[in-house]
Design an enzyme around this catalytic site. Structure first.
Site, short mmCIF file in Angstrom:
data_model
loop_
_atom_site.label_atom_id
_atom_site.label_comp_id
_atom_site.label_asym_id
_atom_site.label_seq_id
_atom_site.Cartn_x
_atom_site.Cartn_y
_atom_site.Cartn_z
N HIS A 131 101.50 -108.98 36.63
CA HIS A 131 100.58 -109.19 37.76
C HIS A 131 101.45 -109.92 39.02
CE1 HIS A 131 97.13 -108.61 35.04
NE2 HIS A 131 96.14 -108.67 36.19
N GLY B 285 101.23 -103.09 37.88
CA GLY B 285 100.35 -103.02 36.67
C GLY B 285 99.10 -102.96 37.10
N HIS B 286 98.53 -103.85 38.12
CA HIS B 286 97.44 -103.72 38.61
C HIS B 286 97.43 -103.64 40.20
CE1 HIS B 286 93.45 -105.31 40.04
NE2 HIS B 286 93.33 -105.91 38.77
N HIS C 257 90.80 -99.16 33.47
CA HIS C 257 90.32 -100.47 34.27
C HIS C 257 89.84 -100.24 35.62
CE1 HIS C 257 90.78 -104.62 35.98
NE2 HIS C 257 90.44 -104.87 34.89
N GLU D 124 87.68 -103.43 30.15
CA GLU D 124 86.77 -103.53 31.52
C GLU D 124 86.92 -102.09 32.35
OE1 GLU D 124 89.30 -106.80 33.26
OE2 GLU D 124 87.88 -108.24 32.35
N GLU E 145 82.02 -105.01 36.57
CA GLU E 145 82.59 -106.30 37.12
C GLU E 145 82.21 -106.47 38.48
OE1 GLU E 145 86.55 -106.84 36.05
OE2 GLU E 145 86.71 -108.39 37.45
N CYS F 86 84.12 -107.62 41.03
CA CYS F 86 85.19 -107.28 41.55
C CYS F 86 85.22 -105.40 41.57
CB CYS F 86 86.48 -107.68 40.69
SG CYS F 86 87.24 -109.43 41.00
N CYS G 96 88.85 -114.34 38.95
CA CYS G 96 88.93 -113.25 39.97
C CYS G 96 87.71 -112.93 41.00
CB CYS G 96 89.57 -112.00 39.38
SG CYS G 96 88.47 -111.50 38.06
N CYS G 97 86.58 -113.00 40.52
CA CYS G 97 85.29 -112.47 41.18
C CYS G 97 84.94 -113.34 42.18
CB CYS G 97 84.04 -112.11 40.21
SG CYS G 97 84.60 -110.98 38.96
O1 FUB Z 1 93.74 -108.64 36.13
C1 FUB Z 1 93.21 -109.37 37.34
C2 FUB Z 1 91.74 -109.51 37.22
O2 FUB Z 1 91.17 -110.07 35.98
C3 FUB Z 1 91.26 -108.12 37.20
O3 FUB Z 1 90.92 -107.26 38.44
C4 FUB Z 1 89.77 -108.32 36.52
O4 FUB Z 1 89.15 -107.09 36.05
C5 FUB Z 1 90.19 -109.26 35.39
O5 FUB Z 1 90.74 -108.71 34.35
ZN ZN Z 2 86.62 -110.04 38.82
#
Ligand code: FUB
Ligand code: ZN
Length: 667
Positions: free
Chosen positions: A141, A192-193, A270, A322, A338, A340, A418-419
């Protein structure tokens, strides 16, 4: 031409924007700076997000050398601060506040102190594992967090002119362009994200610097190619205990690394990652004029909206990873949805609309904005959902481990947070979703009351009481213009069959082109008209492939999806029946939620099963009874704002012809 200023004058959105400005921003600050003591709950049932406090600001102080201690919290906690800063950047545009700006300036200064000389910034790695920098990019991350800062820095600079905020972003992006890319000695990798890709496009636009766009494009194109960069790194990571995200490496599709984006056929892995990747890719496609990439993003977004999305706009059918599962697999009570992920789909819709406006994308945006995103926050602005179910039994949430991630009440804060700040930044920037410009045509995608000024002197005013009323007033002033102004106004799919344009003057054809009314306002003219969308309550049924919803019915009025709650309808919502041809009544309501809303009522039944041996669960002598009752439905986004209880979006449909006598129906 560009939009110079857009003032939102909308009762619905101004409520949310005010809450974000007056409640959410100070509340979230107190949490990320550990000034507030609130109950922090696990977001998703994983043990990894069991924390007592946020510690996010403290992590930055430690990294900056201003405090001593260890990193604490989720290893991507830095992003909470950056999203908070981005939200502030947007609220300051509609509610200037010198004290808040000063506070945010100090946060920028702190971030600057925490940033390393070469531009790198990730407090987890700086404090705990400096030797592991960029060594495990699939999980780490680092790029996600830096992407979030770049977005925040760009937004904060744009609002306040704070040069430091932009310089940090540039230094960070320069660190990344040095470390990642196709050249020998660089890491041939990608986040990775996904997140950085879209952030880099924003920085590229602001600075007009091609290298940031090139890196974003490279990362989009490189993901999923073979040999996989992640797999290569992970071979070296087998015996390394990173101290976070324990367990085996997820499968490649979790990171959208199975195949290149161009070869994907559906949403995979994801759900938030998928949405952010497509958003970044769409922005890259649009800035590099890559039509093939844009077409792939449109195709994937369309597939998701048609086969992998809940009625509420929620995406992600399983808590496992997720993420996505398979087409039409949309269980209502174990889903993920989610907050997000819905925010991400709204970001994607915005990017697609900017690239190439199409009605179905504006429909998607509207679905997300009025349902799956804002359901993530309570009306008080201080409680949040991480996942957004369409069916809830509080008891099941408590005792069924398969539903441990589903909550019947919103949490004051979440271990994985995160949300809450993601939704805050979306709401605070909703003005940026209303219009886009393509080939000198102004496209209006949403009915949000506003007054927008464009750089060529055109002014557009919209007003009404959307989403509760379909009567919308438009004024398009091209009196100072020297050229005719082409305008396109989106008519949502739910209204496409039943709307009218009321005007004394201009002739506007009601023929829709890809979901938009299109016309030209001549130079020197000011046009005024009313767009009247019929807004009846609609009973919706799902296609048979969506097993979870088959034989059921859900209600929608305008863009708002409705649900039934226990507090209005009693417990045992699975017993409720709605007739196939039920008549619906709707009425304005201010009292129930303290905000203007519209409630729906309909005649229904509660079905029961009687038997001579009531202690047994299953009966051969069952006698079915149906007791009539008035069902009440509330907007889905408002659920769980009163008492804890059951909730459902989909109700059993009573095909009245199946009831043999009038007596049974009414008995
Ligand atoms: O991995 C970062 C954030 O945390 C993701 O976007 C969400 O889904 C949660 O896993
Ligand atoms: Zn979130």
């Amino acid at each position: 031409m560009q939009i110079e200023q857009d003032k939102v004058q909308d009762e619905f959105w101004n409520y949310y924007r005010r809450i974000v400005q007056t409640v959410v921003v100070p509340y979230q600050w107190k949490i990320i700076s550990d000034e507030a003591t609130v109950k922090i709950e696990r977001a998703n049932g994983n043990s990894s997000d069991m924390v007592q406090q946020s510690h996010a600001i403290q992590n930055l102080k430690i990294a900056a050398g201003l405090a001593k201690g260890h990193f604490y919290g989720e290893w991507f906690q830095d992003s909470d601060v950056y999203k908070w800063l981005e939200t502030v950047a947007y609220t300051l545009r509609y509610a200037p506040d010198p004290d808040l700006e000063q506070q945010a300036d100090q946060v920028v200064a702190l971030i600057g102190q925490a940033q390393q000389a070469d531009g790198y910034l990730d407090t987890y790695f700086q404090i705990e594992r400096p030797e592991r920098r960029f060594k495990h990019v699939s999980k780490s991350h680092e790029l996600y967090c830096m992407g979030h800062y770049i977005e925040a820095g760009v937004a904060y600079f744009k609002t306040t002119g704070n040069q430091k905020a932009l310089d940090i972003a540039i230094k960070m992006a320069d660190c990344l362009t040095r470390n990642f890319g196709p050249k020998p000695g660089q890491l041939h990798g990608y986040p990775g994200h996904p997140e950085l890709e879209l952030a880099l496009t924003k920085l590229a636009e602001l600075t007009e610097s091609r290298k940031y766009l090139d890196l974003a494009a490279y990362m989009v194109q490189q993901r999923g190619t073979k040999p996989s960069f992640f797999a290569g790194q992970n071979k070296l990571n087998v015996d390394v205990d990173e101290g976070y995200w324990p367990g085996i490496e997820p499968a490649a599709d979790h990171y959208q690394d199975r195949v290149p984006l161009m070869e994907m056929t559906r949403g995979e892995g994801h759900a938030v990652r998928m949405a952010y990747l497509l958003t970044g890719a769409t922005r890259v496609a649009s800035l590099t004029h890559d039509q093939a990439l844009l077409a792939a993003c449109q195709r994937l977004c369309r597939h998701i909206s048609e086969k992998q999305m809940y009625l509420t706009g929620g995406v992600g059918s399983t808590a496992n990873g997720e993420g996505y599962t398979f087409d039409y697999d949309l269980p209502n009570d174990t889903m993920y949805c989610e907050t997000c992920a819905s925010c991400g789909m709204a970001f994607l819709a915005q990017a697609l609309l900017q690239a190439d406006p199409e009605g179905w994308v504006a429909d998607l945006l509207e679905t997300e904005l009025y349902n799956g995103t804002i359901s993530g926050m309570a009306l008080d602005g201080q409680h949040y959902f991480y996942v957004n179910p369409l069916e809830v039994d509080p008891q099941a949430c408590r005792f069924d481990p398969q539903k441990a991630h589903v909550k019947a009440t919103r949490s004051a804060w979440l271990g994985c947070a995160c949300c809450p700040p993601n939704l805050a930044r979306l709401i605070a920037s909703v003005d940026q979703y209303i219009y886009s410009i393509k080939d000198e045509t102004i496209f209006s995608h949403l009915f949000i009351g506003n007054e927008a000024r464009f750089s060529n002197g055109v002014l557009i005013k919209q007003s009404g009481h959307y989403p509760w009323s379909g009567e919308l007033d438009f004024l398009i002033d091209n009196r100072s213009g020297h050229q005719d102004q082409k305008v396109a106004i989106h008519v949502p799919a739910w209204a496409a069959e039943d709307f009218e344009i009321l005007t004394d003057g201009p002739i506007i054809s009601s023929e829709l082109q890809a979901g938009y009314l299109r016309f030209s306002v001549p130079a020197g003219c000011c046009w005024q008209f009313e767009l009247k969308l019929a807004m009846p309550v609609k009973a919706l049924r799902a296609v048979p492939q969506i097993k979870a919803d088959f034989g059921k019915v859900a209600l929608q009025r305008g863009p708002v999806v409705y649900c039934a709650e226990e507090v209005d309808n009693g417990a045992g919502l699975q017993q409720l029946l709605l007739a196939s041809h039920a008549e619906f009544a709707h009425h304005a309501d201010q009292r129930t939620f303290g905000i203007r809303t519209e409630l729906i009522t309909a005649q229904g039944w509660r079905r029961s099963v009687d038997s001579r041996s009531p202690h047994r669960p299953y009966h051969s002598d069952a006698n079915q009874t149906s007791e009539p009752l008035t069902l009440t439905f509330i907007p889905y986004f408002l659920w769980a704002n009163r008492r804890v209880g059951e909730m459902t979006v989909w109700l059993q449909e009573a095909n009245t012809s199946l009831f043999s006598t009038e007596h049974q129906l009414n008995d």
